[in-house]
Structure formats: structure tokens, C-alpha cells
Design an enzyme around this catalytic site. Structure first.
Site, PDB file in Angstrom:
ATOM      1  CG  ASN A   1      -1.028   1.118   1.319  1.00  0.00           C
ATOM      2  OD1 ASN A   1      -2.025   2.118   0.846  1.00  0.00           O
ATOM      3  ND2 ASN A   1      -2.770   1.173   2.549  1.00  0.00           N
TER       4      ASN A   1
ATOM      5  CE  LYS B   1      -0.427   3.143   4.642  1.00  0.00           C
ATOM      6  NZ  LYS B   1      -0.307   3.278   6.433  1.00  0.00           N
TER       7      LYS B   1
ATOM      8  CG  HIS C   1      -5.785   1.517   5.427  1.00  0.00           C
ATOM      9  ND1 HIS C   1      -5.514   2.882   5.955  1.00  0.00           N
ATOM     10  CD2 HIS C   1      -4.850   1.193   5.155  1.00  0.00           C
ATOM     11  CE1 HIS C   1      -4.591   2.518   6.486  1.00  0.00           C
ATOM     12  NE2 HIS C   1      -3.973   1.754   5.942  1.00  0.00           N
TER      13      HIS C   1
ATOM     14  CD  GLU D   1      -3.498   5.679   6.936  1.00  0.00           C
ATOM     15  OE1 GLU D   1      -3.173   5.464   5.809  1.00  0.00           O
ATOM     16  OE2 GLU D   1      -2.355   4.920   7.828  1.00  0.00           O
TER      17      GLU D   1
ATOM     18  CD  GLU E   1      -3.159  -2.395   7.138  1.00  0.00           C
ATOM     19  OE1 GLU E   1      -2.367  -2.414   6.528  1.00  0.00           O
ATOM     20  OE2 GLU E   1      -4.373  -1.170   7.063  1.00  0.00           O
TER      21      GLU E   1
ATOM     22  N   GLY F   1       2.604   1.920  10.719  1.00  0.00           N
ATOM     23  CA  GLY F   1       3.416   3.367  10.843  1.00  0.00           C
ATOM     24  C   GLY F   1       4.068   3.514  11.356  1.00  0.00           C
TER      25      GLY F   1
ATOM     26  CB  SER G   1       4.986  -1.862  12.117  1.00  0.00           C
ATOM     27  OG  SER G   1       4.422  -0.558  12.524  1.00  0.00           O
TER      28      SER G   1
HETATM   29  P1  PGA Z   1       2.824   0.546   7.629  1.00  0.00           P
HETATM   30  O1  PGA Z   1       1.034   0.233   6.514  1.00  0.00           O
HETATM   31  O2  PGA Z   1       3.266  -1.207   7.267  1.00  0.00           O
HETATM   32  O3  PGA Z   1       3.326   1.500   7.253  1.00  0.00           O
HETATM   33  O4  PGA Z   1       2.976  -0.014   9.581  1.00  0.00           O
HETATM   34  C1  PGA Z   1       0.270  -1.027   7.141  1.00  0.00           C
HETATM   35  C2  PGA Z   1      -0.807  -0.045   6.587  1.00  0.00           C
HETATM   36  O5  PGA Z   1      -1.441   1.040   6.643  1.00  0.00           O
HETATM   37  O6  PGA Z   1      -1.642  -0.751   5.222  1.00  0.00           O
END
Ligand code: PGA
Length: 253
Positions: A9, A11, A96, A98, A168, A174, A214
Site C-alpha cells: 500500500n 499510500k 483503510h 486512514e 490492521e 506506521g 509495521s
Molecule cells: P505500515 O502500514 O506497514 O506502514 O505500518 C500498513 C498499512 O497501513 O497498510
């Protein structure tokens, strides 16, 4: 049997030239050393058509990170599921955290998006997961159940076959703070059990449930070794080909 999947992803990272360079590198690396799992990259909308022409779709699937909750028409700035599909993409990430948090995407809006994605022949990587406060209050099971009920459990079993779940935990995205493999396995097994309650064991056994938050080359082997963890949805570590390849190779361990 359900698929093992490692999905990136991106982003809101990489301009077009940088995205093309990353996709080109990944395509070369995976042509030289074939993965043992399905690999998907989910990119910003503007990359899709170009990246689609670069990658070998037999080895790398392509996905968007979002799509509109309307089919077409006067919705300035939106990108429809049909448009995503027309680029050659096969997947779309929906739900997601976000998008839920910063763009106020409710379960009802996500349900519309899921329906449009499936109607246009896209597979959906549907994200669910609890916040830190919800985890501390031990509400994680109730949260993921409500998220599934709100946006995907209205689907028929045939439609649900096109859904990949990504668990997630928001506190792990992140942050560098991964769920332990035992914590992740516990909730993945719970998610599979509620899919079984809704659709029966066969559908549940065929559903890929990815872990995200992460995930990196150093922790992927331990996570992927768990029986109910079928791969990962990778943010930060999908932005460099060697890092992403390291996670893909966790399926060779
Ligand atoms: P990350 O994000 O691997 O940077 O923690 C995962 C995601 O949001 O899909």
C-alpha cells in the site's frame, strides 16, 4: 486452498516517475526470483495505467487504494471503480483506517464502495482493525465484527469469494509497533470464526486474511508462520523493492 498474499500500500507516496521506477525494479526482481505467494501493489490512482503496462500481471497484481461510492457522474475529483478496472488493475483497498478516520468513510459508505468494486470485477482488500483505546478496553473483537457486518456481510458467498480481509490494528500502522504474532493470530482466528458463522467453514477456509501494521522482513516470517495469517498488507516497507522483496521471501522461509 486460500491464497498467500503480500500486498503493498504505497499510500500518498512517490510521484509518477518514482512510482514507475519502483514498479520496474520490483518487476525485474520478481522475474529473476519468482515469489511463492501472490504479490499485489496498490498505488495512487495516477500511477495505475502506466504501472499496469510495466508489470507482468501473472506475477504482480495491481490495485488502487480507494474508489468512489458512486458509479459515475457529477462528482468532481472522484475516481470510479469502473475507471480503476479500466486501467488494468485487479484490486482495490477499501476501509483503510486512514480513510475511515481522515475522510469520514462510514460503514455505509464503504458498503457502497464494496458493491461497486465487485460489480466492476475488482477484488477488494477490505481493512478492519481497532484503535489503541479500543484494544486497551478489550473491544477489538467487537470492533472487527461490526466493521465486517457494516460493509461486507451482506454479500452472497459467491461475492464474498472476491474479498481479502486485512486486519490492521491502528496502533501498529506506521508506528514501528507490531502486534505480536500471538496477538495477531488470536484475532485472525476470531475473524475466520465469524466468517465461518456467516458463510460456513468452506468460505472461511478459503478467505485470505492479511496482517498489516509495521510488518517488515524481520517480523514477517514469524507472523506468516501462524495458521490464520495468510500474508501482509505493507505500507512503509513496500516503498523500497529490497524491503518489499524481503517480506515476499518470508513465504520461502
Ligand atoms: P505500515 O502500514 O506497514 O506502514 O505500518 C500498513 C498499512 O497501513 O497498510
Amino acid at each position: 486452498m486460500r491464497k498467500k498474499i503480500v500486498a503493498g500500500n504505497w499510500k500518498m507516496n512517490k510521484n509518477l516517475q518514482e512510482g514507475v521506477a519502483l514498479a520496474t525494479e520490483l518487476n525485474e526482481v520478481l522475474a529473476a526470483d519468482k515469489p511463492n505467494c501472490d504479490v499485489v501493489i496498490c498505488t495512487p490512482f495516477i500511477h495505475l495505467a502506466t504501472v499496469s503496462g510495466i508489470i507482468n500481471h501473472e506475477v504482480i497484481g495491481l490495485g488502487a487504494e480507494n474508489c468512489a461510492d458512486k458509479a459515475s457522474g457529477a462528482y468532481t475529483g472522484e475516481v470510479s471503480a469502473e475507471m480503476v478496472k479500466s486501467t488494468g488493475a485487479e484490486y482495490v483497498i477499501l476501509g483503510h483506517s486512514e480513510r475511515r478516520e481522515y475522510y469520514n468513510e462510514t460503514p455505509a459508505i464503504l458498503k457502497e464502495k464494496v458493491d461497486l468494486a465487485l460489480a466492476n470485477g475488482l477484488k477488494v482488500i477490505f481493512c478492519i482493525g481497532e484503535s489503541l483505546a479500543q484494544r486497551e478496553a478489550n473491544e477489538q473483537n467487537a470492533v472487527v465484527k461490526a466493521e465486517l457486518e457494516g460493509s461486507v456481510f451482506h454479500l452472497t458467498p459467491e461475492q464474498f469469494a472476491n474479498i481479502v480481509i486485512a486486519y490492521e490494528p491502528i496502533w501498529a500502522i506506521g508506528t514501528g509497533k507490531t502486534a505480536t504474532s500471538d496477538q495477531a493470530e488470536e484475532i485472525h482466528a476470531y475473524i475466520r470464526s465469524i466468517i465461518a458463522a456467516q458463510y460456513g467453514n468452506e468460505v472461511a477456509e478459503n478467505t485470505s486474511i492479511l496482517y498489516g501494521g509495521s510488518c517488515k522482513a524481520s517480523n514477517a516470517p514469524e507472523l506468516f508462520a501462524k495458521p490464520d495469517i495468510d500474508g501482509g498488507l505493507i505500507g512503509g516497507a513496500s516503498l523500497k523493492a529490497p524491503d518489499f522483496k524481503g517480506i515476499i521471501d518470508a513465504w520461502k522461509a
